[in-house]
Structure formats: C-alpha cells, structure tokens
Enzyme design. Sequence first.
Site, PDB file in Angstrom:
ATOM      1  N   ASP A 123      47.859   1.713  67.865  1.00 56.36           N
ATOM      2  CA  ASP A 123      47.143   2.936  67.495  1.00 56.36           C
ATOM      3  C   ASP A 123      48.148   4.076  67.552  1.00 56.36           C
ATOM      4  O   ASP A 123      48.420   4.648  68.594  1.00 56.36           O
ATOM      5  CB  ASP A 123      45.986   3.186  68.468  1.00 56.36           C
ATOM      6  CG  ASP A 123      45.157   4.409  68.095  1.00 56.36           C
ATOM      7  OD1 ASP A 123      45.400   4.971  67.006  1.00 56.36           O
ATOM      8  OD2 ASP A 123      44.295   4.808  68.900  1.00 56.36           O
ATOM      9  N   GLU A 124      48.743   4.356  66.406  1.00 50.74           N
ATOM     10  CA  GLU A 124      49.783   5.382  66.291  1.00 50.74           C
ATOM     11  C   GLU A 124      50.913   5.161  67.292  1.00 50.74           C
ATOM     12  O   GLU A 124      51.264   6.047  68.088  1.00 50.74           O
ATOM     13  CB  GLU A 124      49.179   6.778  66.474  1.00 50.74           C
ATOM     14  CG  GLU A 124      48.066   7.081  65.479  1.00 50.74           C
ATOM     15  CD  GLU A 124      47.494   8.488  65.631  1.00 50.74           C
ATOM     16  OE1 GLU A 124      47.794   9.133  66.657  1.00 50.74           O
ATOM     17  OE2 GLU A 124      46.761   8.934  64.732  1.00 50.74           O
ATOM     18  N   PRO A 125      51.540   3.977  67.266  1.00 53.47           N
ATOM     19  CA  PRO A 125      52.583   3.671  68.261  1.00 53.47           C
ATOM     20  C   PRO A 125      53.836   4.529  68.124  1.00 53.47           C
ATOM     21  O   PRO A 125      54.625   4.606  69.065  1.00 53.47           O
ATOM     22  CB  PRO A 125      52.899   2.193  67.990  1.00 53.47           C
ATOM     23  CG  PRO A 125      52.518   1.976  66.557  1.00 53.47           C
ATOM     24  CD  PRO A 125      51.323   2.852  66.332  1.00 53.47           C
ATOM     25  N   ASN A 206      47.238   8.266  59.622  1.00 52.47           N
ATOM     26  CA  ASN A 206      46.112   9.009  60.177  1.00 52.47           C
ATOM     27  C   ASN A 206      46.388  10.497  60.010  1.00 52.47           C
ATOM     28  O   ASN A 206      47.459  10.974  60.393  1.00 52.47           O
ATOM     29  CB  ASN A 206      45.910   8.684  61.654  1.00 52.47           C
ATOM     30  CG  ASN A 206      45.545   7.233  61.889  1.00 52.47           C
ATOM     31  OD1 ASN A 206      45.080   6.540  60.982  1.00 52.47           O
ATOM     32  ND2 ASN A 206      45.756   6.745  63.100  1.00 52.47           N
TER      33      ASN A 206
END
Length: 483
Positions: A123-125, A206
């Site tokens: 998740d958005e690393p 995102n």
Amino acid sequence: MAAGIYLVSFLLFLNLRGLIAVETGVFWGTESSQPLPPEKVAAGMLKRNNISRVMIRDADPLVLRSLSRTGISVVIGVPNDMLETLNLSRKAAESWVQENVTRHITGNAGAGDVRIEYVAVGDEPFLQRNRDKYAPFAVGAAVNIRLALAAATPSRKVKVVVPCNADVILTNASLPSSGHFRVDLNKTMGELLAFLADQGAPFVVNVDPFLILQQSQTFTLDQALFRSTPRPLCDGSHVYADLFSAVVDSLASALTKAGHTDMDIMVGKIGWPTDGAVAATVANAQTFMSGLIDWLGGGTPLRPKQPPLGVYVFSLLDENRLGDGDNGVSRHYGVFTFDGQAKYSVDLGQGSKPLAGAAGVDYLPSRWCVADGNKDLVNASVAAADVCSTADCSALASGGSCGNLTWPGNVSYAFNSYYQLQGQRANSCDFGGIGLVTTVDPSVGECRFLVGVRASAPPTSVSALVVLVCWSLLSLSHLVHVY
C-alpha cells in the site's frame, strides 16, 4: 495567436470527453472500530448500487466470502508489513497465494468463486515519508507473488500491481510535461516498470487532490473540484482546467521518459473528505465526485485516446482507525458514513437512482454521553484530551463539522465518541464522575453526536498469520530457500 492555440486545444480536449468510458470502482476499507457485516456491504450496498469493481486493503476471508458469486471484479491487497517476508521467500509467496487467491478464485472447483482480477502488492510502499521501510522489498515481493500465481491454476490469469502514491512523481512548477520519477527511485522504478510491462499490467497511482491542494501553490480549490476557472494551467499547447488531469499527465510524462509511453494507468484511490479540516465538507465532496464521474468520459491532453483503465473511489465507507499524521481527516473520505448511509448523491453505477445504503443496521440504543453541567468540570478538558488519543475527535478540528463547538460542548463530543467506541459500556461514561448518559440527542446543527452500531466480528485477515507461520516452520527446519 497563443491564446487561440490554447483555446482550440482546450475545446478539443472537452469534445473528447464522453467518447471513452472509464470503469469506476470503489475502495472498500475495513479499518473501522465498528465495521458493518461484510454481507451487508456486498449484497446490500455494492450490488444494489450496481458497483462492479472493488478494491480491498488485504485479503480478509470474510470480505472475500461476501463477494463470492457476485460477479464483482476484485483487487486484493498485500499489506506493507508482509513485503520483506514475501521478498525473501518464494515459499512464503506460494503459501500466501494458496490461502488468499487460489482457494477463493473463480473457476477453482469447490471454492468461493470470487472474481479476483489483480493482486496489489503493498500500500504505497514507495511513499516518500516511509523512506526505505518498504521500498527495497516491494518489487521482489511482487515478483514472487507473480511466480506463485503462475504456478497455481487457475490463479495464473491474475495480474500483479504495486500501488504508488502520486509523490513518486516530481514536476517543475507543476507542469505535467516536466513530470519524472523521483531520483531516489530511478533503479526501483525501472525494475517495476519492466515487471508491469512484461505482464501487460497497468501502473497504479493513488491521487489525493485534497492533500495535493494543501501542499500546492499552483492549484486552486476550483481546479481541484473540477469547477470552471478563469486561469487554467497552461503547459505549452496543452491546457489543464483541473488538478486531476495535470497529475495523470505528469505520470504519463514520467512513463514516457522511462521508456513506457504506452503503459496503461489505473487510479487506485481517489476521493475527497467530508470532515476534519477546512474545505473538507459534504458539499465539496459531492462537487468533486460529480466532477470526477463526468471527467471519466475521456482522456487527458497528453493521452486523449488513452484514459486511465479504471478509477477506484476512496472510499466506500468512513474508517475511524485511519489518520496517520493527517489529524484524522482520512477517516472521512467515505461516500457513505461508517454505518452505511449515503452522505450525498453521486452515480457509482446505479444511474439516476439515489444511492442505496446499508439496510437493517443494528444500532446501539439512542443514548449519548455528555459532560455533566452540574458537576465541577475543572478537569474536563484534560479528560477530553486523553479520550481523544483513543476515540475519533477529528470532527472537532478547525474547519470540521464540530469545530465551532464551545466548551463544554467539545468535551461532550469527545466523551460521546469514546462512549460509542466502547459499545456504550456503563463504566465508559464516567470520567471521574463528570460524565452523564442522556437520551436527549446533543447534536447541534451539522455537528452530529453519533450512535454506534453493534459491530460484526472485526475483520480477521489470516494472510499475515499464514505466511509468518509458514516462514517460521521453514526456518526452524532449515528448509528455507531464498530466491
């Protein structure tokens, strides 16, 4: 002459709208202290509103079971804290795929018949504020997940993506044509783009226009909300009337400079908050969402015939366990309240009909906890501040729906938030003897004192547990192979 070129370009851009359809989905998050039963969300909200695509944060088995045989396309997520293990071990990746994909996927005899389309690894690393906490492991984890999927029939058709925050892109003066990936990610992005291109998968980004607006001196609120503006952003012959188009084209420019001109783009999360900050209002959220849905009819100035493959609205429901570093505003991005009631009208697939909310919600009794005005409240503010470290008091922020409450109304709001969070337990409205349970609704204007719901069992994702157990057993038996 220059003004005429800009006008022609802008009119051409507008005329292309409506020619190309972009698929709309929703992000269904479950980071709530009182989550609705998954079946109420899947059957009662997603299906009734004709929502055909959904993205979930992990691979919670109860959520996936509720999506069984619905025909809804699903993106399941791999949490960031699993990336290092999955990067190190192909065996761990195989275990994760077996537990979270293969046994649920369409076509697997006797399984749940869930239409899993993508696995989103991390998740958005690459989020800049996380530094190297997850970034070094994301692509390796994605590779191992893909290899595990390829070996597991019928999972092999599922594609693997790595959702990125828009902060992976840098621009010069916010001009989309200058967009490029952050220098610290040059090597990693090269590996990720090659990985995505090899399987024909999109780049998932995102976008949070609300946050970008807070950090930008280039864009206005009107541009963020898709409203007409007398001063659009001009980039050469291209004209940008809205913030979102500029972000998408900044990514398109970055992809082109990295040698992937034709790579598809998918928007993994995009939305607007309704509380917790200035400009985070229901009216602005409705304006934004309506503008976004209208926008989805076409492409961008740089990609007029290649719009994003899909857009996932963030979020379906409010989630009161979010809010890392943003004063809790992220808890209010839901199109629906935490109890499944629509905040405003927007077409998510249901057409002209009003949005259908969750039916048969099991609310707690109509009781609220407030500060007792007949008691000495000298320590009430201290008690309220302590409560707000646990409960959700984000509506009390400046610009929030309860930001204008005066003392001790703000104390009462904090007390009630905690009281509902605790399921209205009798001793949860004590606060040293200054709390009082009342059956009179203390809400004032737009400031609503909420009543909780009887939550279903908290989502219980077994993903991390299965992988970690397998990893531990393999390590103890010296059978771990690092790939």
